[in-house]
Design a protein around this motif. Structure first.
Motif, PDB file in Angstrom:
ATOM      1  N   PRO A 171     -27.076  11.963 -11.517  1.00  0.00           N
ATOM      2  CA  PRO A 171     -25.804  12.313 -12.143  1.00  0.00           C
ATOM      3  C   PRO A 171     -24.818  12.800 -11.098  1.00  0.00           C
ATOM      4  CG  PRO A 171     -27.382  14.090 -12.447  1.00  0.00           C
ATOM      5  CD  PRO A 171     -28.119  12.980 -11.756  1.00  0.00           C
ATOM      6  N   GLY A 172     -23.534  12.522 -11.327  1.00  0.00           N
ATOM      7  CA  GLY A 172     -22.543  12.990 -10.371  1.00  0.00           C
ATOM      8  C   GLY A 172     -21.148  12.532 -10.721  1.00  0.00           C
ATOM      9  N   ASP A 173     -20.244  12.769  -9.793  1.00  0.00           N
ATOM     10  CA  ASP A 173     -18.861  12.310  -9.905  1.00  0.00           C
ATOM     11  C   ASP A 173     -18.778  11.011  -9.118  1.00  0.00           C
ATOM     12  OD1 ASP A 173     -16.201  12.165 -10.461  1.00  0.00           O
ATOM     13  OD2 ASP A 173     -15.584  13.686  -9.021  1.00  0.00           O
ATOM     14  N   HIS A 174     -19.065   9.893  -9.784  1.00  0.00           N
ATOM     15  CA  HIS A 174     -19.307   8.637  -9.088  1.00  0.00           C
ATOM     16  C   HIS A 174     -18.045   7.790  -8.944  1.00  0.00           C
ATOM     17  CE1 HIS A 174     -23.503   9.354  -8.624  1.00  0.00           C
ATOM     18  NE2 HIS A 174     -23.717   9.456  -9.922  1.00  0.00           N
ATOM     19  N   HIS A 175     -17.082   8.353  -8.228  1.00  0.00           N
ATOM     20  CA  HIS A 175     -15.899   7.611  -7.828  1.00  0.00           C
ATOM     21  C   HIS A 175     -15.695   7.867  -6.346  1.00  0.00           C
ATOM     22  CE1 HIS A 175     -11.584   6.543  -7.445  1.00  0.00           C
ATOM     23  NE2 HIS A 175     -11.919   5.618  -8.335  1.00  0.00           N
ATOM     24  N   PRO A 176     -15.254   6.856  -5.580  1.00  0.00           N
ATOM     25  CA  PRO A 176     -15.154   7.049  -4.132  1.00  0.00           C
ATOM     26  C   PRO A 176     -14.194   8.144  -3.696  1.00  0.00           C
ATOM     27  CG  PRO A 176     -14.180   4.948  -4.807  1.00  0.00           C
ATOM     28  CD  PRO A 176     -14.948   5.468  -5.976  1.00  0.00           C
ATOM     29  N   SER A 177     -13.304   8.584  -4.583  1.00  0.00           N
ATOM     30  CA  SER A 177     -12.351   9.630  -4.218  1.00  0.00           C
ATOM     31  C   SER A 177     -12.989  11.009  -4.117  1.00  0.00           C
ATOM     32  CB  SER A 177     -11.199   9.673  -5.229  1.00  0.00           C
ATOM     33  OG  SER A 177     -11.682   9.929  -6.530  1.00  0.00           O
ATOM     34  N   ASP A 178     -14.233  11.160  -4.561  1.00  0.00           N
ATOM     35  CA  ASP A 178     -14.907  12.463  -4.485  1.00  0.00           C
ATOM     36  C   ASP A 178     -16.132  12.332  -3.588  1.00  0.00           C
ATOM     37  OD1 ASP A 178     -15.748  15.037  -4.796  1.00  0.00           O
ATOM     38  OD2 ASP A 178     -15.981  14.958  -6.974  1.00  0.00           O
ATOM     39  N   LYS A 179     -16.010  12.801  -2.351  1.00  0.00           N
ATOM     40  CA  LYS A 179     -17.073  12.701  -1.360  1.00  0.00           C
ATOM     41  C   LYS A 179     -17.733  14.066  -1.168  1.00  0.00           C
ATOM     42  CE  LYS A 179     -15.856  10.114   2.244  1.00  0.00           C
ATOM     43  NZ  LYS A 179     -15.045   9.549   3.350  1.00  0.00           N
ATOM     44  N   ALA A 180     -18.993  14.053  -0.754  1.00  0.00           N
ATOM     45  CA  ALA A 180     -19.740  15.300  -0.633  1.00  0.00           C
ATOM     46  C   ALA A 180     -20.845  15.142   0.401  1.00  0.00           C
ATOM     47  CB  ALA A 180     -20.343  15.697  -1.992  1.00  0.00           C
ATOM     48  N   SER A 181     -21.420  16.259   0.833  1.00  0.00           N
ATOM     49  CA  SER A 181     -22.627  16.220   1.656  1.00  0.00           C
ATOM     50  C   SER A 181     -23.836  16.091   0.733  1.00  0.00           C
ATOM     51  CB  SER A 181     -22.730  17.477   2.520  1.00  0.00           C
ATOM     52  OG  SER A 181     -22.770  18.648   1.704  1.00  0.00           O
ATOM     53  N   TYR A 182     -24.977  15.689   1.305  1.00  0.00           N
ATOM     54  CA  TYR A 182     -26.166  15.404   0.496  1.00  0.00           C
ATOM     55  C   TYR A 182     -27.433  15.940   1.162  1.00  0.00           C
ATOM     56  CZ  TYR A 182     -23.912  11.925  -2.579  1.00  0.00           C
ATOM     57  OH  TYR A 182     -23.129  11.284  -3.500  1.00  0.00           O
ATOM     58  N   ASP A 183     -28.331  16.425   0.315  1.00  0.00           N
ATOM     59  CA  ASP A 183     -29.732  16.620   0.682  1.00  0.00           C
ATOM     60  C   ASP A 183     -30.564  15.882  -0.360  1.00  0.00           C
ATOM     61  OD1 ASP A 183     -30.201  18.557   3.031  1.00  0.00           O
ATOM     62  OD2 ASP A 183     -28.596  19.529   1.888  1.00  0.00           O
ATOM     63  N   ILE A 184     -31.343  14.903   0.089  1.00  0.00           N
ATOM     64  CA  ILE A 184     -32.162  14.091  -0.807  1.00  0.00           C
ATOM     65  C   ILE A 184     -33.621  14.255  -0.411  1.00  0.00           C
ATOM     66  CG2 ILE A 184     -32.676  11.764  -1.637  1.00  0.00           C
ATOM     67  CD1 ILE A 184     -29.767  11.022  -1.113  1.00  0.00           C
ATOM     68  N   THR A 185     -34.399  14.843  -1.305  1.00  0.00           N
ATOM     69  CA  THR A 185     -35.831  15.023  -1.099  1.00  0.00           C
ATOM     70  C   THR A 185     -36.563  14.137  -2.087  1.00  0.00           C
ATOM     71  OG1 THR A 185     -35.512  17.314  -0.382  1.00  0.00           O
ATOM     72  CG2 THR A 185     -37.723  16.691  -1.088  1.00  0.00           C
ATOM     73  N   ILE A 186     -37.436  13.273  -1.595  1.00  0.00           N
ATOM     74  CA  ILE A 186     -38.089  12.287  -2.440  1.00  0.00           C
ATOM     75  C   ILE A 186     -39.590  12.279  -2.165  1.00  0.00           C
ATOM     76  CG2 ILE A 186     -37.314  10.565  -0.747  1.00  0.00           C
ATOM     77  CD1 ILE A 186     -38.183   9.871  -4.455  1.00  0.00           C
ATOM     78  N   THR A 187     -40.373  12.354  -3.229  1.00  0.00           N
ATOM     79  CA  THR A 187     -41.836  12.337  -3.143  1.00  0.00           C
ATOM     80  C   THR A 187     -42.354  11.018  -3.702  1.00  0.00           C
ATOM     81  OG1 THR A 187     -41.937  14.753  -3.360  1.00  0.00           O
ATOM     82  CG2 THR A 187     -43.949  13.510  -3.831  1.00  0.00           C
ATOM     83  N   VAL A 188     -43.221  10.371  -2.924  1.00  0.00           N
ATOM     84  CA  VAL A 188     -43.771   9.055  -3.291  1.00  0.00           C
ATOM     85  C   VAL A 188     -45.263   9.040  -2.980  1.00  0.00           C
ATOM     86  CG1 VAL A 188     -41.596   7.843  -2.901  1.00  0.00           C
ATOM     87  CG2 VAL A 188     -43.228   8.108  -1.004  1.00  0.00           C
ATOM     88  N   PRO A 189     -46.017   8.072  -3.524  1.00  0.00           N
ATOM     89  CA  PRO A 189     -47.436   7.984  -3.192  1.00  0.00           C
ATOM     90  C   PRO A 189     -47.661   7.844  -1.690  1.00  0.00           C
ATOM     91  CG  PRO A 189     -46.936   6.598  -5.080  1.00  0.00           C
ATOM     92  CD  PRO A 189     -45.627   7.066  -4.541  1.00  0.00           C
ATOM     93  N   LYS A 190     -48.695   8.498  -1.203  1.00  0.00           N
ATOM     94  CA  LYS A 190     -49.045   8.412   0.220  1.00  0.00           C
ATOM     95  C   LYS A 190     -49.202   6.948   0.629  1.00  0.00           C
ATOM     96  CE  LYS A 190     -52.609   9.898   3.502  1.00  0.00           C
ATOM     97  NZ  LYS A 190     -53.902  10.636   3.647  1.00  0.00           N
ATOM     98  N   GLY A 191     -48.665   6.620   1.787  1.00  0.00           N
ATOM     99  CA  GLY A 191     -48.704   5.246   2.269  1.00  0.00           C
ATOM    100  C   GLY A 191     -47.396   4.529   2.143  1.00  0.00           C
ATOM    101  N   LEU A 192     -46.517   5.020   1.247  1.00  0.00           N
ATOM    102  CA  LEU A 192     -45.174   4.468   1.128  1.00  0.00           C
ATOM    103  C   LEU A 192     -44.198   5.315   1.934  1.00  0.00           C
ATOM    104  CD1 LEU A 192     -44.856   3.592  -2.679  1.00  0.00           C
ATOM    105  CD2 LEU A 192     -45.470   2.071  -0.784  1.00  0.00           C
TER     106      LEU A 192
END
Length: 469
Positions: A171-192
């Motif tokens: 979810p977010g403000d998904h228009h190019p006029s609103d830019k922001a910094s990001y931290d993305i933490t993602i957990t996946v099965p080992k090996g990927l």
């Protein structure tokens, strides 16, 4: 006392109680932010009343069940007194929403997630919204029939967002006029592996699952955010100026990609020489299988390619890091400022590396005998600065005729002034948004005494093929 004298104070008391109750004990003073920013092609995208400064996404993906679980922590500043605001989110099930650590009311209607804080938010106030959600993310079919959003791949998934797809996975403000910094933490099965924008800050494995944490410090429009999950061969290196280069390649594409991806440091040197200092803190690429995605995309710091790219395509997507990712269009009508510049970068690369000059390519396009797989008549279908609708924002006029506008400017002002314009434009709007009117004004100010009216009238805004090249 007359009846009316008793009724009036009673009605006023009820109104005051209602006002206090509506905002948890404070008088109502705010109003809802708009459910879109009125983009000419995607009016529902984006949201009014606030400006996002940071996204903190904590995600977990199960490829076997194709299920994404996420918590989005969105930091924003209120641009008005807000009683409610909207977030773009398509599909996925929301379980709860908090604003400033307190449960908030919320509702769904199409792509709109409406959030009602317990207390009104004051103009200028910085606030944090937390959304917990889960489900099977959608693949979106664009108006031009291309696929975006959450693309399931042979061994994982790929999140791509141009122009509206990012709302399929957070979810977010998904228009190019609103830019922001990001931290993305993602957990996946080992090996990927899980690859995103910016820099990998940590990687850890526990109980058969691996967590990757990615940090993007520079402002980023959501449409160039990406998440690639699957089996990748990872290569880490540095460009000649010390810039980190992080490349992730599907093993099936490794051999075909090695030579061209090895040119990234040299391409970066050439683009910095022509366009000015690189605007981000790392670079690289993601190469998936051709069947996984049907196009290349300039995802910030790490463009995505459908199979091994050729050199010119790599030049194009890396040029977007200046033009599109750093200098981002204010609306989707300004798409030519992305694609015209990146296409012109291809022409300049060929000119500097033993190929045709930019002028020869321009002339061939005008005459209709250009060798690229594009029908020359398509170039004149509409002016680059005014596509007729959302299905046309990635059509040939935006790319090729957009690049021809730049060549016309170069013809008029000469090389020295032209490169001053290109580098100055990238510097003046670094990490910001800009539109076509700002660009034409910038060019005119940079070359006083030159008459650009014919270029704007015939090449940028004019319908049909101009009479004279």
């Amino acid at each position: 006392m007359p009846r009316s004298s008793v009724a009036a104070p009673f009605a006023l008391a009820l109104a005051l109680v209602a006002g206090l109750t509506a905002c948890g004990g404070e008088a109502v003073h705010g109003k809802p932010g708009t459910a879109g920013v009125g983009d000419p092609y995607f009016p529902k995208m984006g949201n009014g009343g606030y400006d996002v400064t940071h996204y903190g996404l904590t995600l977990s993906y199960d490829p076997g069940h194709k299920r994404l679980t996420g918590t989005a922590e969105i930091t924003a500043r209120a641009l008005q007194d807000l009683s409610a605001f909207h977030l773009d989110l398509l599909g996925l099930r929301v379980s709860d929403v908090e604003v400033e650590g307190r449960a908030a009311g919320w509702s769904r209607a199409g792509q709109e997630l409406t959030v009602r804080p317990r207390h009104d938010l004051d103009q200028g106030e910085t606030f944090t919204t937390k959304v917990r959600y889960s489900g099977v993310p959608r693949t979106i079919t664009d108006a031009d029939a291309s696929k975006e959003g959450w693309l399931r791949t042979a061994d994982g998934a790929l999140g791509l967002g141009e122009p509206t797809g990012s709302m399929a996975w957070f979810p977010g403000d998904h228009h190019p006029s609103d830019k922001a910094s990001y931290d993305i933490t993602i957990t996946v099965p080992k090996g990927l592996q899980a690859v995103s924008n910016g820099e990998l800050t940590s990687e850890s494995t526990k109980d058969g699952r691996t967590t990757y944490a990615w940090h993007t410090a520079e402002p980023m429009a959501s449409y160039v955010a990406t998440l690639a999950i699957g089996h990748y061969d990872i290569t880490r290196s540095k460009a000649r100026n010390g810039l980190p280069v992080y490349v992730a390649v599907d093993p099936e594409q490794k051999r075909a990609s090695e030579k061209v991806l090895g040119r990234i440091p040299g391409i970066m040197d050439w683009e910095e020489y022509n366009f000015g200092p690189y605007p981000f803190s790392s670079t690289g690429a993601i190469v998936d299988r051709p069947d996984d995605v049907g196009y290349a995309l300039e995802t910030q710091t790490r463009p995505v390619f459908p199979g091994a790219p050729d050199t010119v395509t790599l030049v194009h997507e890396l040029a977007h890091q200046w033009f599109g990712d750093s200098v981002t269009p204010r609306s989707w009508r300004d798409m030519w400022l992305n694609e015209g510049f990146a296409t012109y970068a291809e022409w300049l690369w060929q000119e500097d590396h033993g190929g045709d000059s930019a002028q020869k390519i321009f002339d061939s396009l005008y005459k209709g005998d250009y060798y690229e797989p594009v029908d020359s008549s398509e170039i004149w279908a509409f002016p680059p600065a005014d596509p007729p609708g959302p299905a046309q924002i990635s059509d040939p006029p935006v790319y090729y005729r957009g690049a021809m506008v730049l060549q016309k400017i170069r013809q008029l002002v000469g090389d020295d002034t032209f490169y001053d314009i290109v580098q100055g434009w990238a510097a003046a709007h670094r990490h910001a948004n800009a539109d076509t009117a700002e660009f034409t004004a910038y060019v005119e100010k940079a070359a006083p005494g030159k008459d650009f009216s014919g270029i704007w009238k015939d090449w940028l805004y004019g319908k049909g093929k101009p009479a004279h090249p």
